[in-house]
Design an enzyme around this catalytic site. Structure first.
Site, mmCIF file in Angstrom:
data_model
loop_
_atom_site.group_PDB
_atom_site.id
_atom_site.type_symbol
_atom_site.label_atom_id
_atom_site.label_comp_id
_atom_site.label_asym_id
_atom_site.label_seq_id
_atom_site.Cartn_x
_atom_site.Cartn_y
_atom_site.Cartn_z
ATOM 1 N N ASP A 52 0.837 -1.201 0.000
ATOM 2 C CA ASP A 52 0.000 0.000 0.000
ATOM 3 C C ASP A 52 0.873 1.253 0.000
ATOM 4 O O ASP A 52 0.369 2.379 -0.070
ATOM 5 C CB ASP A 52 -1.022 -0.007 1.148
ATOM 6 C CG ASP A 52 -0.379 -0.120 2.515
ATOM 7 O OD1 ASP A 52 0.856 -0.191 2.595
ATOM 8 O OD2 ASP A 52 -1.130 -0.136 3.516
ATOM 9 N N SER A 53 2.203 1.062 -0.017
ATOM 10 C CA SER A 53 3.128 2.180 -0.252
ATOM 11 C C SER A 53 2.907 2.752 -1.657
ATOM 12 O O SER A 53 3.407 3.840 -1.966
ATOM 13 C CB SER A 53 4.585 1.729 -0.080
ATOM 14 O OG SER A 53 4.836 0.552 -0.820
ATOM 15 N N ASP A 91 -1.045 -6.056 -0.138
ATOM 16 C CA ASP A 91 -1.528 -5.450 1.109
ATOM 17 C C ASP A 91 -3.031 -5.271 1.090
ATOM 18 O O ASP A 91 -3.588 -4.741 0.114
ATOM 19 C CB ASP A 91 -0.908 -4.045 1.272
ATOM 20 C CG ASP A 91 0.355 -4.068 2.108
ATOM 21 O OD1 ASP A 91 0.490 -4.938 2.984
ATOM 22 O OD2 ASP A 91 1.211 -3.197 1.874
ATOM 23 N N GLU A 123 -1.714 -5.589 8.501
ATOM 24 C CA GLU A 123 -0.951 -5.022 9.612
ATOM 25 C C GLU A 123 -1.631 -5.324 10.945
ATOM 26 O O GLU A 123 -2.858 -5.227 11.042
ATOM 27 C CB GLU A 123 -0.828 -3.498 9.437
ATOM 28 C CG GLU A 123 -0.056 -3.104 8.192
ATOM 29 C CD GLU A 123 0.131 -1.584 8.059
ATOM 30 O OE1 GLU A 123 -0.294 -0.822 8.950
ATOM 31 O OE2 GLU A 123 0.719 -1.177 7.031
ATOM 32 N N GLU A 190 8.904 -4.141 10.702
ATOM 33 C CA GLU A 190 9.354 -2.854 10.165
ATOM 34 C C GLU A 190 9.889 -1.959 11.272
ATOM 35 O O GLU A 190 9.231 -1.721 12.293
ATOM 36 C CB GLU A 190 8.177 -2.164 9.436
ATOM 37 C CG GLU A 190 8.572 -0.818 8.845
ATOM 38 C CD GLU A 190 7.588 -0.285 7.805
ATOM 39 O OE1 GLU A 190 6.636 -0.998 7.420
ATOM 40 O OE2 GLU A 190 7.798 0.862 7.357
HETATM 41 O O1 KIV Z 1 3.554 -1.096 1.701
HETATM 42 C C1 KIV Z 1 4.737 -1.469 1.741
HETATM 43 O O2 KIV Z 1 5.553 -1.185 0.856
HETATM 44 C C2 KIV Z 1 5.162 -2.257 2.890
HETATM 45 C C3 KIV Z 1 6.625 -2.497 3.065
HETATM 46 C C4 KIV Z 1 7.297 -1.284 3.557
HETATM 47 C C5 KIV Z 1 6.906 -3.676 3.923
HETATM 48 O O3 KIV Z 1 4.359 -2.666 3.680
#
Ligand code: KIV
Length: 272
Positions: A52-53, A91, A123, A190
């Site tokens: 979700d980044s 995610d 998460e 993390e």
């Molecule tokens: O969303 C993401 O890129 C992540 C990583 C930082 C592990 O959850």
């Protein structure tokens, strides 16, 4: 089986468990589109995370909170089309699993059905007990994520290292054991102290993948755009930049503009 054939064998959750047992480190990177996923996959990255980044690096939001389930599915289906070998993890975005476990299962099923991805990630620890039970019970593999969990950023108030104090470290360790007991196939840790991450990785039989969690874990993950130097505003200590693409891409585009203005592009060979 020849070595070259083995290279293209699809990585599964079972492969990852075998890698941990054999002490082989696991390489994981994010990707959000077909072209990048193809490159990441061809470079033998074991796990591609459609993180979700994407909310930050693709959509330009300040946090991961705004990205929607539909947008995650769009990114994930492009990544799946670009991938032959890697396990694709997606995610569950903020708001798609926290309100109730039936919604969590529906969201996970949509990701699996509509994108063709292999697993989901969410998460948090014990607070997700019911959702984990439902999702895992439906046969969907789940990767956990503890430590700095960006979907809770407004609760933390800062992106600094988590679990430095004993109480939070103890909670993290019991959450990690809980996720393993529930049946998660792996866990992302993390931005936590390296000694704590190693303790967790040593205590679990499932792989622990670190980001800003030191070298004592079973694998590493970075955000692709960060490690390629496409993003410049984000420079945590754990981030190693393998390229400086911001400068290189900027230079190439500047040259293109200059060539167009000077009628140096296209040349005679570049026209019909
Ligand atoms: O969303 C993401 O890129 C992540 C990583 C930082 C592990 O959850």
């Amino acid at each position: 089986m020849s070595a070259s054939k083995k290279e293209y064998k699809r990585i599964t959750v079972k492969t990852l468990s075998e890698m941990k047992a054999a002490g082989e480190k696991i390489a994981m990177l994010t990707a959000y589109d077909f072209t990048m996923a193809k490159m990441v996959d061809a470079a033998n990255v074991d796990i591609i995370l459609v993180g979700d980044s994407a909310s930050n690096v693709i959509a330009g939001h300040e946090t991961t909170l705004p990205i929607t389930l539909d947008q995650m599915i769009y990114h994930a289906s492009a990544v799946v089309r670009g991938t032959q070998r890697a396990l694709v993890v997606v995610d569950l975005p903020f708001g798609s699993y926290q309100s109730d476990s039936k919604e969590a299962l529906r969201s996970a099923i949509r990701i699996m059905k509509e994108s063709g991805a292999h697993t989901i990630k969410l998460e948090g620890g014990t607070e997700n007990a019911e959702s984990l039970k439902r999702i895992l019970g439906a046969g969907i593999p789940v990767m956990g994520h503890l430590g700095l969990t960006p979907q809770s950023i407004y609760q933390f108030g800062t992106y600094t290292v988590r679990a430095k104090e004993q109480q939070e470290a103890e909670k993290l360790k019991s959450d990690a054991l809980f996720l393993q007991e529930q049946g998660c196939f792996a866990l992302v840790l993390e931005k936590v102290p390296a000694s704590l991450a190693k303790t967790v990785a040593d205590a679990l039989h499932i792989p622990v993948i670190g980001i800003g969690a030191g070298s004592g874990v079973d694998g590493q993950v970075l955000v692709l755009h960060d490690m390629l130097g496409m993003t410049t505003e984000f420079s945590p200590r754990f981030l190693r930049r393998y390229l400086n693409l911001d400068e290189q891409i900027g230079g190439a585009i500047t040259q293109y503009v200059a060539d167009v203005k000077a009628i140096a592009f296209p040349s005679k060979d570049e026209q019909y």
